[in-house]
Design a protein around this motif. Structure first.
Motif, PDB file in Angstrom:
ATOM      1  N   ARG A 268       0.858  -1.180   0.000  1.00 39.22           N
ATOM      2  CA  ARG A 268       0.000   0.000   0.000  1.00 39.22           C
ATOM      3  C   ARG A 268       0.895   1.231   0.000  1.00 39.22           C
ATOM      4  NH1 ARG A 268      -5.131   1.467   1.349  1.00 39.22           N
ATOM      5  NH2 ARG A 268      -5.694  -0.653   1.946  1.00 39.22           N
ATOM      6  N   VAL A 269       0.813   1.988  -1.081  1.00 36.85           N
ATOM      7  CA  VAL A 269       1.707   3.129  -1.264  1.00 36.85           C
ATOM      8  C   VAL A 269       1.046   4.405  -0.756  1.00 36.85           C
ATOM      9  CG1 VAL A 269       3.030   4.468  -2.934  1.00 36.85           C
ATOM     10  CG2 VAL A 269       2.636   2.019  -3.329  1.00 36.85           C
ATOM     11  N   THR A 270       1.742   5.106   0.144  1.00 36.96           N
ATOM     12  CA  THR A 270       1.222   6.381   0.631  1.00 36.96           C
ATOM     13  C   THR A 270       1.921   7.543  -0.081  1.00 36.96           C
ATOM     14  OG1 THR A 270       1.088   5.281   2.768  1.00 36.96           O
ATOM     15  CG2 THR A 270       0.613   7.624   2.737  1.00 36.96           C
ATOM     16  N   GLU A 271       3.247   7.446  -0.225  1.00 40.02           N
ATOM     17  CA  GLU A 271       4.060   8.496  -0.849  1.00 40.02           C
ATOM     18  C   GLU A 271       4.976   7.872  -1.883  1.00 40.02           C
ATOM     19  OE1 GLU A 271       4.364  11.809  -0.157  1.00 40.02           O
ATOM     20  OE2 GLU A 271       2.969  11.900   1.537  1.00 40.02           O
ATOM     21  N   PRO A 272       5.276   8.469  -2.973  1.00 35.56           N
ATOM     22  CA  PRO A 272       4.591   9.647  -3.506  1.00 35.56           C
ATOM     23  C   PRO A 272       3.320   9.255  -4.264  1.00 35.56           C
ATOM     24  CG  PRO A 272       6.503   9.106  -4.841  1.00 35.56           C
ATOM     25  CD  PRO A 272       6.431   8.088  -3.764  1.00 35.56           C
ATOM     26  N   SER A 273       3.396   8.233  -5.116  1.00 35.25           N
ATOM     27  CA  SER A 273       2.234   7.748  -5.867  1.00 35.25           C
ATOM     28  C   SER A 273       2.611   6.343  -6.304  1.00 35.25           C
ATOM     29  CB  SER A 273       1.964   8.608  -7.105  1.00 35.25           C
ATOM     30  OG  SER A 273       3.010   8.431  -8.057  1.00 35.25           O
ATOM     31  N   VAL A 274       1.617   5.541  -6.645  1.00 34.90           N
ATOM     32  CA  VAL A 274       1.917   4.178  -7.075  1.00 34.90           C
ATOM     33  C   VAL A 274       2.849   4.199  -8.293  1.00 34.90           C
ATOM     34  CG1 VAL A 274       0.943   2.093  -8.112  1.00 34.90           C
ATOM     35  CG2 VAL A 274      -0.154   3.105  -6.121  1.00 34.90           C
ATOM     36  N   GLU A 275       2.568   5.081  -9.245  1.00 39.96           N
ATOM     37  CA  GLU A 275       3.375   5.132 -10.466  1.00 39.96           C
ATOM     38  C   GLU A 275       4.844   5.446 -10.149  1.00 39.96           C
ATOM     39  OE1 GLU A 275       0.462   6.535 -10.074  1.00 39.96           O
ATOM     40  OE2 GLU A 275      -0.827   5.728 -11.654  1.00 39.96           O
ATOM     41  N   ALA A 276       5.059   6.469  -9.341  1.00 42.08           N
ATOM     42  CA  ALA A 276       6.425   6.874  -9.009  1.00 42.08           C
ATOM     43  C   ALA A 276       7.122   5.787  -8.185  1.00 42.08           C
ATOM     44  CB  ALA A 276       6.419   8.191  -8.234  1.00 42.08           C
ATOM     45  N   PHE A 277       6.360   5.149  -7.320  1.00 38.56           N
ATOM     46  CA  PHE A 277       6.920   4.075  -6.495  1.00 38.56           C
ATOM     47  C   PHE A 277       7.353   2.895  -7.370  1.00 38.56           C
ATOM     48  CE2 PHE A 277       6.108   0.095  -4.114  1.00 38.56           C
ATOM     49  CZ  PHE A 277       7.063   0.231  -3.124  1.00 38.56           C
ATOM     50  N   VAL A 278       6.476   2.512  -8.296  1.00 36.29           N
ATOM     51  CA  VAL A 278       6.817   1.400  -9.196  1.00 36.29           C
ATOM     52  C   VAL A 278       8.016   1.788 -10.064  1.00 36.29           C
ATOM     53  CG1 VAL A 278       6.038   0.038 -11.185  1.00 36.29           C
ATOM     54  CG2 VAL A 278       4.530   0.326  -9.205  1.00 36.29           C
ATOM     55  N   ASP A 279       8.066   3.027 -10.525  1.00 41.81           N
ATOM     56  CA  ASP A 279       9.216   3.473 -11.319  1.00 41.81           C
ATOM     57  C   ASP A 279      10.517   3.366 -10.518  1.00 41.81           C
ATOM     58  OD1 ASP A 279       7.625   3.955 -13.445  1.00 41.81           O
ATOM     59  OD2 ASP A 279       7.749   6.139 -13.378  1.00 41.81           O
ATOM     60  N   TYR A 280      10.409   3.537  -9.215  1.00 40.03           N
ATOM     61  CA  TYR A 280      11.589   3.426  -8.366  1.00 40.03           C
ATOM     62  C   TYR A 280      11.979   1.952  -8.168  1.00 40.03           C
ATOM     63  CZ  TYR A 280      14.505   3.404  -4.184  1.00 40.03           C
ATOM     64  OH  TYR A 280      15.522   3.169  -3.297  1.00 40.03           O
ATOM     65  N   VAL A 281      10.991   1.136  -7.828  1.00 35.57           N
ATOM     66  CA  VAL A 281      11.262  -0.279  -7.543  1.00 35.57           C
ATOM     67  C   VAL A 281      11.683  -1.013  -8.809  1.00 35.57           C
ATOM     68  CG1 VAL A 281      10.234  -2.449  -6.747  1.00 35.57           C
ATOM     69  CG2 VAL A 281       9.667  -0.310  -5.595  1.00 35.57           C
TER      70      VAL A 281
END
Lengths: 139, 139
Positions: free
Chosen positions: B110-123
């Motif tokens: 469950r992503v709180t920060e920054p956004s799911v898209e940005a989180f996936v781009d990071y991971v």
């Protein structure tokens, strides 16, 4: 009944499992089986199916069993899969629909005497209104 | 990158398995996870996904991972399944096609920060000719 059958049972042992527990799962269904350990797999052999047959009677799954036995029959060989975790609990649970799933116990029975049909009738007799047509005591 | 994510990992522990080995399978992917034991299941939680991300990079399965993350996305929640035995070997292997199969490790982020898209781009950054578009060192 006098029958002659060669039963070969194989079961994968995954990294997170305990070999002895997988062996117990096999022996709960085939108590007389002699179990050999191979890398990642157990291979068990026996000529006794009486306990297996008793479980099918007790669980009242004779029709299901007959269906499974004949589904992949090849000449005098009958093959089917059993759920490993159910076997660990001493319960026969046929693994259907996903034959390649890791984790199942694979059973291969090669019947020499008298015939596959007679052998299956012995192990899992046909039923009428859910009860075996031929009582076990009469045989 | 600063991110805020709540990762919940569940894994069944079957009768033939050793609880500690299943816990090891989880920790091989999420080393910082705190693991709780429940009957027949482990529940692990963490806020760290860096090791998981490193594995995706090393195994060169970034595109596969992105596909998995977005397949069952629900709002800010990303869910997917990992093969337990592969995880025990420290390898990320997405369990596809049979989501209900027992034995898989289920991961819910469950992503709180920054956004799911940005989180996936990071991971698991998008790739070009099989290489991450943005080098990890540049971030």
């Amino acid at each position: 009944m006098i029958y002659s059958v060669e039963v070969q049972v194989t079961a994968p042992v995954t990294d997170t499992e305990v070999t002895d527990r997988v062996a117990d799962a096999i022996r709960n269904i085939f108590p007389e089986a002699s179990v050999e350990e191979h890398p990642g797999e157990l291979l068990a052999t026996t000529h006794q199916v009486d306990h297996f047959s008793e479980l099918l009677h007790e669980q009242a799954i004779l029709d299901t069993a007959r269906g499974q036995f004949f589904e992949h029959r090849d000449g005098n060989v009958v093959e089917f899969d059993l759920k490993k975790q159910a076997a660990f609990q001493g319960v026969v649970n046929f693994a259907v629909g996903n034959p390649d799933e890791l984790g199942d116990i694979h059973v291969r029975m090669r019947v020499t005497e008298p015939s596959v049909e007679a052998f299956v009738d012995y192990v899992a007799p046909p039923t009428e209104e859910g009860r075996p047509v031929e009582s076990r005591d009469e045989r």
